[in-house]
Scaffold this active site. Structure first.
Site, PDB file in Angstrom:
ATOM      1  CD  GLU A 122       9.772   1.686  10.460  1.00  0.00           C
ATOM      2  OE1 GLU A 122       9.647   2.654   9.693  1.00  0.00           O
ATOM      3  OE2 GLU A 122       9.710   0.504  10.091  1.00  0.00           O
TER       4      GLU A 122
ATOM      5  CE  LYS B 135       3.215   3.187   3.198  1.00  0.00           C
ATOM      6  NZ  LYS B 135       3.329   3.218   4.653  1.00  0.00           N
TER       7      LYS B 135
ATOM      8  CG  HIS C  50       0.201 -20.861   2.707  1.00  0.00           C
ATOM      9  ND1 HIS C  50      -0.885 -21.665   2.956  1.00  0.00           N
ATOM     10  CD2 HIS C  50       0.476 -20.241   3.871  1.00  0.00           C
ATOM     11  CE1 HIS C  50      -1.245 -21.540   4.225  1.00  0.00           C
ATOM     12  NE2 HIS C  50      -0.431 -20.675   4.809  1.00  0.00           N
TER      13      HIS C  50
ATOM     14  CG  LEU D 267       8.385   2.354   4.687  1.00  0.00           C
ATOM     15  CD1 LEU D 267       8.246   1.158   3.744  1.00  0.00           C
ATOM     16  CD2 LEU D 267       7.032   2.986   4.940  1.00  0.00           C
TER      17      LEU D 267
ATOM     18  CE1 TYR E 142       1.069  -0.239   4.406  1.00  0.00           C
ATOM     19  CE2 TYR E 142       0.041   1.917   4.342  1.00  0.00           C
ATOM     20  CZ  TYR E 142       0.849   0.999   4.971  1.00  0.00           C
ATOM     21  OH  TYR E 142       1.432   1.314   6.173  1.00  0.00           O
TER      22      TYR E 142
HETATM   23  N1  PDD Z   1       2.711   4.954   7.367  1.00  0.00           N
HETATM   24  N2  PDD Z   1       7.349   3.686   8.861  1.00  0.00           N
HETATM   25  C1  PDD Z   1       6.198   2.995   8.913  1.00  0.00           C
HETATM   26  C2  PDD Z   1       6.158   1.676   9.593  1.00  0.00           C
HETATM   27  C3  PDD Z   1       5.038   3.540   8.303  1.00  0.00           C
HETATM   28  O1  PDD Z   1       3.895   2.841   8.334  1.00  0.00           O
HETATM   29  C4  PDD Z   1       5.118   4.809   7.691  1.00  0.00           C
HETATM   30  C5  PDD Z   1       3.933   5.460   7.024  1.00  0.00           C
HETATM   31  C6  PDD Z   1       6.351   5.489   7.677  1.00  0.00           C
HETATM   32  C7  PDD Z   1       6.530   6.827   7.021  1.00  0.00           C
HETATM   33  O2  PDD Z   1       6.495   6.733   5.619  1.00  0.00           O
HETATM   34  P1  PDD Z   1       6.000   7.942   4.717  1.00  0.00           P
HETATM   35  O3  PDD Z   1       6.773   9.135   5.124  1.00  0.00           O
HETATM   36  O4  PDD Z   1       6.287   7.519   3.345  1.00  0.00           O
HETATM   37  O5  PDD Z   1       4.513   8.100   4.992  1.00  0.00           O
HETATM   38  C8  PDD Z   1       7.453   4.875   8.268  1.00  0.00           C
HETATM   39  C9  PDD Z   1       1.492   5.409   6.706  1.00  0.00           C
HETATM   40  C10 PDD Z   1       1.290   6.879   6.747  1.00  0.00           C
HETATM   41  C11 PDD Z   1       0.330   4.606   7.243  1.00  0.00           C
HETATM   42  O6  PDD Z   1       0.512   3.411   7.429  1.00  0.00           O
HETATM   43  O7  PDD Z   1      -0.750   5.164   7.434  1.00  0.00           O
END
Ligand code: PDD
Length: 287
Positions: free
Chosen positions: A182, A149, A102, A207, A33
């Site tokens: 993170e 992601k 799977h 990520l 996503y």
């Molecule tokens: N999440 N790390 C994780 C685990 C994340 O799920 C996200 C973003 C980020 C930051 O990535 P970016 O700057 O590209 O949004 C880092 C989104 C916003 C979510 O799951 O809603």
């Protein structure tokens, strides 16, 4: 006005927007996503988000369901149909629908694509940034490919829920060496007492956030000192400032970690400046 979602080629009212019970996203979390910010009705950093989507799909050997240009058209159409001025757009691609097994389906099936959008309350987000947020630390118990992601977010879900139950807004994952990886849905940053901004390198333990990339560019342009290295939870407790970055909230100051005030317990000048500067460095798309 009813919200409109895009599902596999059709724009539908939310209540009619359905996916098949044997979608592999539903059964295996077999999909990826993206979340992009929408500002003034325009997509922020579309190119970078679609590049990352392509990479995530390639890592999982899921076909790109349509060209990035066509995906961009769908994103913009969903934003327009829902009349989003300020908010987020969510794009999900799964391996598709097949009888549960799977292994990858043979013959290959067409990936499923869903896009939704949601307005956010700008005043509420600004108030949150002005107050700063509390985070709690939790053990990082995720798999080894969090650089992809994927929609498989159960550890992130449990971490966020643990944070809320402990009176905080977000959770910071800490690995077995005691270093912060993170946030549950954000990248984590600190500013040391010496004034150096520190964030973990984008290895396979985090990520590579798009917001993180843009903030690094902003930091370089502003001529601030920055180091991409792992930092410990102890270092974070003793930091002058802390903050998180994500597309949904840009830069959000962190004022408490595990109940301990960070710096003077108020949003710091570095986080505040980076939040203010962010959109000068991000790419704003056409309406
Ligand atoms: N999440 N790390 C994780 C685990 C994340 O799920 C996200 C973003 C980020 C930051 O990535 P970016 O700057 O590209 O949004 C880092 C989104 C916003 C979510 O799951 O809603």
């Amino acid at each position: 006005m009813s919200r409109i979602a895009y599902v596999n080629g059709r724009y539908l009212p939310m209540r009619a927007a359905k996916v098949h019970v044997e979608d592999r996203g539903y059964q295996f979390g077999d999909g990826v996503y993206e979340v992009c910010e929408v500002r003034g009705g325009r997509l922020i950093d579309e190119r970078r988000h679609l590049d990352r989507l392509k990479r995530s799909l390639a890592e999982l050997r899921i076909r790109l369901p349509m060209s990035p240009a066509a995906l961009g058209i769908v994103l913009r159409e969903v934003i327009a149909e829902n009349r989003i001025g300020y908010g987020i757009v969510y794009l999900q691609v799964t391996r598709g629908v097949a009888r549960r097994d799977h292994a990858f389906p043979t013959p290959e099936v067409h990936p499923s694509v869903v896009v939704t959008a949601r307005a956010l309350n700008s005043a509420r987000n600004e108030a949150l940034a002005a107050a700063g947020i509390a985070v709690v630390s939790v053990p990082d118990n995720r798999w080894g490919r969090v650089d992809i992601k994927t929609i498989g977010l159960l550890p992130n879900v449990l971490a966020r829920q643990a944070a809320i139950e402990r009176g905080a807004r977000d959770a910071w994952f800490v690995d077995k060496d005691g270093t912060v990886t993170e946030g549950a849905s954000s990248n984590a940053w600190i500013v040391t007492q010496a004034g150096t901004i520190v964030t973990r390198p984008a290895d396979d333990a985090i990520l590579r956030g798009i917001t993180r990339t843009v903030v690094l560019e902003a930091i370089k342009t502003l001529g601030l000192a920055v180091e991409e290295r792992a930092f410990t939870l102890e270092e974070a407790y003793a930091a002058r400032e802390a903050f998180v970055t994500a597309a949904s909230q840009i830069v959000l100051p962190v004022v408490r970690i595990d109940g301990r005030p960070i710096g003077d317990g108020k949003p710091g000048p570095v986080a505040t400046a980076l939040r203010r500067e962010f959109h000068r460095h991000a790419e704003t798309g056409r309406a």
